[in-house]
Design an enzyme around this catalytic site. Structure first.
Site, PDB file in Angstrom:
ATOM      1  N   GLY A  46       0.815  -1.219   0.000  1.00 14.70           N
ATOM      2  CA  GLY A  46       0.000   0.000   0.000  1.00 14.70           C
ATOM      3  C   GLY A  46       0.843   1.260   0.000  1.00 14.70           C
ATOM      4  N   CYS A  47       1.931   1.245   0.758  1.00 13.24           N
ATOM      5  CA  CYS A  47       2.803   2.418   0.852  1.00 13.24           C
ATOM      6  C   CYS A  47       3.550   2.655  -0.466  1.00 13.24           C
ATOM      7  CB  CYS A  47       3.780   2.269   2.012  1.00 13.24           C
ATOM      8  SG  CYS A  47       2.924   2.164   3.608  1.00 13.24           S
ATOM      9  N   THR A  48       3.910   1.565  -1.129  1.00 15.57           N
ATOM     10  CA  THR A  48       4.576   1.681  -2.429  1.00 15.57           C
ATOM     11  C   THR A  48       3.605   2.252  -3.463  1.00 15.57           C
ATOM     12  OG1 THR A  48       6.100  -0.116  -1.914  1.00 15.57           O
ATOM     13  CG2 THR A  48       5.774   0.404  -4.257  1.00 15.57           C
TER      14      THR A  48
END
Length: 159
Positions: A46-48
């Site tokens: 998700g952060c990527t």
């Protein structure tokens, strides 16, 4: 995020960026403001996705006069690897002691697969050039978020 309200002054901080430079909130502003986003962990799915969305739209934010800065509790070394692997074109701030997360109220109790733990709640703060909060996005959903922030910046311009 109780003290964090639209119209109030954004909490100031001093930290270290991904290049090891000392930075303050004021140093990070673009011509008109700053998109300060908090995310849980470098190199996670998700952060990527969120970071790459900011990367792909960074020129649009710059055109509107806003800088984009990501904050997590990862180390400078972790940030450097994340930036290199994903070809990120904006600054990441290391908040290893969690003081910035605390000031912005994003360090909260989370639940995942039946267990509870403290962690960063994905959140974004739109900060004006006068360091006042223009918009707060708590508990962000990654999909479509960057477009939402850009649309809000454009609608603020019309006011």
């Amino acid at each position: 995020m109780s003290d964090i309200k639209v119209g109030s002054k954004a909490p100031s901080f001093n930290s270290v960026d991904d290049k090891g430079n000392k930075v303050s909130l004021k140093d990070l502003l673009g011509k008109k403001g700053l998109v300060l986003y908090f995310y849980p962990k470098d190199q996670t799915p998700g952060c990527t996705t969120e970071a790459c969305d900011y990367r792909d739209n960074f020129s649009r934010f710059k055109k509107e006069g806003y800088n984009v800065v990501g904050v997590s509790r990862d180390s400078i070394n972790s940030h450097q690897k994340f930036i290199q692997k994903q070809d990120l074109n904006f600054t990441l701030i290391s908040d290893e002691d969690g003081s910035i997360c605390e000031k912005y109220g994003v360090w909260q109790l989370k639940k995942f697969m039946g267990r509870e733990f403290m962690g960063i709640i994905r959140s974004t703060f739109l900060i004006g050039g006068d360091l006042k909060l223009l918009k707060v996005y708590p508990k962000v959903s990654v999909k479509g978020h960057v477009d939402e922030v850009l649309a809000d910046i454009k609608s603020l311009e019309k006011k």
